[in-house]
Write a protein that holds these residues in place. Structure first.
Motif, PDB file in Angstrom:
ATOM      1  N   ASP A  91      45.933  48.134  63.556  1.00 55.77           N
ATOM      2  CA  ASP A  91      47.167  48.873  63.335  1.00 55.77           C
ATOM      3  C   ASP A  91      47.862  49.104  64.664  1.00 55.77           C
ATOM      4  OD1 ASP A  91      46.791  49.154  60.582  1.00 55.77           O
ATOM      5  OD2 ASP A  91      45.510  50.905  60.870  1.00 55.77           O
ATOM      6  N   ARG A 100      52.767  31.100  60.363  1.00 55.67           N
ATOM      7  CA  ARG A 100      52.161  32.097  59.465  1.00 55.67           C
ATOM      8  C   ARG A 100      52.389  31.714  58.007  1.00 55.67           C
ATOM      9  NH1 ARG A 100      54.552  37.620  60.393  1.00 55.67           N
ATOM     10  NH2 ARG A 100      56.277  36.543  59.413  1.00 55.67           N
ATOM     11  N   GLU A 115      44.292  38.414  56.780  1.00 59.07           N
ATOM     12  CA  GLU A 115      43.900  39.794  57.054  1.00 59.07           C
ATOM     13  C   GLU A 115      44.692  40.271  58.265  1.00 59.07           C
ATOM     14  OE1 GLU A 115      39.666  40.266  57.615  1.00 59.07           O
ATOM     15  OE2 GLU A 115      39.309  38.542  56.318  1.00 59.07           O
ATOM     16  N   HIS A 116      44.937  41.584  58.327  1.00 58.02           N
ATOM     17  CA  HIS A 116      45.606  42.211  59.473  1.00 58.02           C
ATOM     18  C   HIS A 116      44.736  43.403  59.884  1.00 58.02           C
ATOM     19  CE1 HIS A 116      49.205  39.820  58.760  1.00 58.02           C
ATOM     20  NE2 HIS A 116      49.144  40.173  57.497  1.00 58.02           N
ATOM     21  N   THR A 125      42.831  32.699  63.954  1.00 53.48           N
ATOM     22  CA  THR A 125      43.505  33.920  64.375  1.00 53.48           C
ATOM     23  C   THR A 125      44.796  33.551  65.080  1.00 53.48           C
ATOM     24  OG1 THR A 125      41.353  34.967  64.721  1.00 53.48           O
ATOM     25  CG2 THR A 125      43.264  36.081  65.669  1.00 53.48           C
ATOM     26  N   HIS A 178      48.295  35.354  66.995  1.00 52.70           N
ATOM     27  CA  HIS A 178      48.981  36.527  67.546  1.00 52.70           C
ATOM     28  C   HIS A 178      50.359  36.108  68.050  1.00 52.70           C
ATOM     29  CE1 HIS A 178      45.256  38.992  68.153  1.00 52.70           C
ATOM     30  NE2 HIS A 178      44.704  37.809  68.278  1.00 52.70           N
ATOM     31  N   LEU A 237      51.573  42.299  63.517  1.00 59.28           N
ATOM     32  CA  LEU A 237      50.122  42.303  63.378  1.00 59.28           C
ATOM     33  C   LEU A 237      49.537  40.902  63.534  1.00 59.28           C
ATOM     34  CD1 LEU A 237      49.799  44.647  60.283  1.00 59.28           C
ATOM     35  CD2 LEU A 237      49.365  45.215  62.657  1.00 59.28           C
ATOM     36  N   PRO A 238      48.402  40.796  64.208  1.00 60.51           N
ATOM     37  CA  PRO A 238      47.702  39.512  64.241  1.00 60.51           C
ATOM     38  C   PRO A 238      47.312  39.102  62.820  1.00 60.51           C
ATOM     39  CG  PRO A 238      46.767  41.048  65.814  1.00 60.51           C
ATOM     40  CD  PRO A 238      47.713  41.822  64.951  1.00 60.51           C
ATOM     41  N   CYS A 239      47.244  37.815  62.596  1.00 59.39           N
ATOM     42  CA  CYS A 239      46.877  37.272  61.286  1.00 59.39           C
ATOM     43  C   CYS A 239      45.537  36.558  61.416  1.00 59.39           C
ATOM     44  CB  CYS A 239      47.926  36.267  60.827  1.00 59.39           C
ATOM     45  SG  CYS A 239      49.590  36.914  60.700  1.00 59.39           S
TER      46      CYS A 239
END
Length: 173
Positions: free
Chosen positions: A125, A110, A121-122, A142, A144, A130-132
């Motif tokens: 919720d 990350r 971006e996330h 993406t 996770h 949070l995934p990036c």
């Protein structure tokens, strides 16, 4: 376990993964199977067997992929309605929940992806981590972290426009 110890256990090392992602997004997105095969040849990727899907009518087709990474992580490439969608790799997988090495790999990737592509971006919720999502050159990256039951980092690089079509189709069903 100290952070440096956790990072030294990772296979493949995050720098190798990052370099592969950087090379992938620097390339033009393949628009036909021949272009995809040429891209894979340049990157040293080798296709394996196609996955058996539960629904023969599915617009998705998933194929095993050897990305040439140490540790042979589970990797695939897929299409949507015959168009190349992208590649996915599952890194640092263990059967332990909240594995420190897996968490370190996620954090390191990350940080390095953020240095290359900016703040992610996330979009969702309600999850612990949070995934990036990053966008670059028509590609969507993406990542996770899954660590509630087992631990794994899932990293995908997809064609942004094909992914948008697949998502819109899924919503309309």
């Amino acid at each position: 376990m100290p952070e440096t110890s956790s990072l030294s256990e990772l296979n493949p090392v995050p720098g190798t993964v990052l370099e592969l992602v950087r090379k992938l997004v620097d390339e033009p997105w393949p628009r036909c199977d021949e272009e995809r095969e040429n891209l894979f040849a340049r990157l040293g990727f080798k296709s394996g067997d196609r996955a058996e899907l539960e629904n023969d009518e599915s617009p998705h087709q998933i194929t095993e992929l050897d990305m040439g990474l140490d540790g042979q992580p589970l990797s695939t490439w897929d299409t949507y309605n015959g168009q190349f969608l992208g590649v996915t790799v599952h890194l640092y997988s263990t059967q332990e929940s909240c594995d420190p090495a897996t968490q370190s790999g996620f954090s390191e990737l990350r940080m390095r992806l953020t240095e290359l592509f900016g703040i992610p971006e996330h979009p969702w919720d309600g999850t612990k981590v949070l995934p990036c999502i990053w966008n670059s050159n028509g590609w969507t990256i993406t990542m996770h972290l899954f660590d509630r039951r087992d631990s794994s980092v899932m990293l995908s690089v997809n064609d942004t426009s094909v992914a948008a079509i697949a998502e819109a189709d899924a919503i309309s069903r």
